[in-house]
Design an enzyme around this catalytic site. Structure first.
Site, PDB file in Angstrom:
ATOM      1  N   HIS A  23       0.171  -4.223  -1.970  1.00 36.18           N
ATOM      2  CA  HIS A  23      -0.179  -2.805  -2.063  1.00 36.18           C
ATOM      3  C   HIS A  23      -1.676  -2.618  -1.841  1.00 36.18           C
ATOM      4  O   HIS A  23      -2.496  -3.145  -2.595  1.00 36.18           O
ATOM      5  CB  HIS A  23       0.217  -2.280  -3.445  1.00 36.18           C
ATOM      6  CG  HIS A  23      -0.056  -0.835  -3.663  1.00 36.18           C
ATOM      7  ND1 HIS A  23      -1.038  -0.386  -4.512  1.00 36.18           N
ATOM      8  CD2 HIS A  23       0.527   0.270  -3.137  1.00 36.18           C
ATOM      9  CE1 HIS A  23      -1.053   0.938  -4.510  1.00 36.18           C
ATOM     10  NE2 HIS A  23      -0.114   1.353  -3.689  1.00 36.18           N
ATOM     11  N   GLU A  50       0.921  -2.956   2.558  1.00 33.26           N
ATOM     12  CA  GLU A  50       0.993  -1.504   2.396  1.00 33.26           C
ATOM     13  C   GLU A  50      -0.404  -0.935   2.530  1.00 33.26           C
ATOM     14  O   GLU A  50      -1.369  -1.501   1.998  1.00 33.26           O
ATOM     15  CB  GLU A  50       1.569  -1.152   1.013  1.00 33.26           C
ATOM     16  CG  GLU A  50       1.906   0.317   0.813  1.00 33.26           C
ATOM     17  CD  GLU A  50       0.730   1.191   0.387  1.00 33.26           C
ATOM     18  OE1 GLU A  50       0.850   2.428   0.464  1.00 33.26           O
ATOM     19  OE2 GLU A  50      -0.308   0.625  -0.037  1.00 33.26           O
ATOM     20  N   ASP A  52      -2.757   3.025   3.694  1.00 33.19           N
ATOM     21  CA  ASP A  52      -2.771   4.477   3.848  1.00 33.19           C
ATOM     22  C   ASP A  52      -3.677   4.811   5.025  1.00 33.19           C
ATOM     23  O   ASP A  52      -4.610   4.059   5.330  1.00 33.19           O
ATOM     24  CB  ASP A  52      -3.334   5.150   2.591  1.00 33.19           C
ATOM     25  CG  ASP A  52      -2.765   4.556   1.314  1.00 33.19           C
ATOM     26  OD1 ASP A  52      -1.708   5.023   0.884  1.00 33.19           O
ATOM     27  OD2 ASP A  52      -3.375   3.622   0.756  1.00 33.19           O
ATOM     28  N   HIS A  65      -7.113   5.312   1.051  1.00 34.63           N
ATOM     29  CA  HIS A  65      -6.131   6.055   0.262  1.00 34.63           C
ATOM     30  C   HIS A  65      -6.526   7.497   0.001  1.00 34.63           C
ATOM     31  O   HIS A  65      -5.739   8.422   0.234  1.00 34.63           O
ATOM     32  CB  HIS A  65      -5.895   5.345  -1.079  1.00 34.63           C
ATOM     33  CG  HIS A  65      -4.909   6.058  -1.961  1.00 34.63           C
ATOM     34  ND1 HIS A  65      -5.285   7.035  -2.874  1.00 34.63           N
ATOM     35  CD2 HIS A  65      -3.571   5.972  -2.057  1.00 34.63           C
ATOM     36  CE1 HIS A  65      -4.212   7.496  -3.491  1.00 34.63           C
ATOM     37  NE2 HIS A  65      -3.153   6.872  -3.013  1.00 34.63           N
TER      38      HIS A  65
END
Length: 258
Positions: A23, A50, A52, A65
């Site tokens: 993450h 993962e 963003d 993020h």
């Protein structure tokens, strides 16, 4: 007792379940979404990352993020209002530069990326990059906004793996209780928190409902070993964690690290 895993619906998911996701690259040390974090995850054996994305004022895709720089960098301001040349000198955690998503894709050619599209302005640049770099088998696009991921799917077609947004997850939760609800066709996964507002999201019924529809269940963000164990016992297909060391230990102990 665990439920049978969902059938493979897209090459992105071609990994012995459960999938371990780093993450934000493994955000436990604060260097989230940096090349350094992803290098550390790769060195630990992770293949699924993962991240963003936001778009800068001049259309560059930044792996980051928040909408603003303030929380984790030495910079200030909204990414959407700044050009890339203004962001080059910004540092995460005092030392690591903000990465362009395209640079990460190039640096980690064997990685698969779960991408949370944080702003509408990032959607078209992302789809264009995926098409240009032929990343169809290496990315899954998600968002809290169901309409945003639906637009991504319409733009790219079935070659693009997408997960449900909030509305899709709610529909699947209702279906798990035998309550009729519309669900978007084309998604390959439900990516969900374990609980939302104190209400359980992931339980045996939810996992069963997802698998019956051919969907994988990926749970975020799980950092405690006992919670990882409980979710794996329920039959979830992937776990996203900041603590990449702990998740690897849990999966190793279960003989489930691939």
């Amino acid at each position: 007792m665990t439920h049978a895993p969902a059938p493979l619906r897209h090459p992105y998911l071609d990994h012995p379940a459960p999938i371990p996701f780093a993450h934000r690259g493994g955000a436990a040390d604060g260097l989230e979404n940096t090349a350094a974090a992803f290098r550390r995850a790769a060195d630990a054996g992770y293949r699924y990352f993962e991240t963003d994305v936001h778009a800068t004022a001049d259309g560059k895709l930044v792996a980051f993020h928040d909408a603003t720089l303030d929380r984790v960098t030495d910079g200030r301001g909204r990414i959407a209002e700044l050009a890339w040349k203004e962001l080059r000198g910004v540092r995460v955690g005092g030392g690591e530069p903000l990465p362009l998503f395209e640079e990460l894709v190039e640096e980690f050619p064997d990685a698969r990326w779960n991408i949370d599209v944080k702003a509408e302005s990032a959607l078209l640049p992302l789809v264009n990059l995926i098409a240009r770099a032929r990343l169809w088998d290496r990315v899954c696009v998600g968002s809290f906004s169901e309409s945003r991921v639906a637009r991504a799917h319409r733009l790219a077609g079935p070659r693009l793996a997408t997960s449900y947004g909030v509305r899709g997850v709610m529909g699947l939760r209702l279906r798990s209780w035998a309550i009729p609800a519309a669900l978007r066709a084309g998604a390959v996964a439900a990516q969900v928190p374990e609980r939302q507002g104190g209400i359980p999201v992931v339980d045996r019924r939810f996992v069963r409902a997802a698998h019956e529809r051919g969907l994988q269940v990926h749970v975020w963000t799980v950092n405690e070993p006992e919670r990882m164990e409980a979710l794996l016992d329920l039959g979830v297909d992937g776990i996203m964690t900041d603590r990449i060391d702990i998740l690897r230990t849990v999966l190793d102990r279960r003989g489930a690290w691939a």
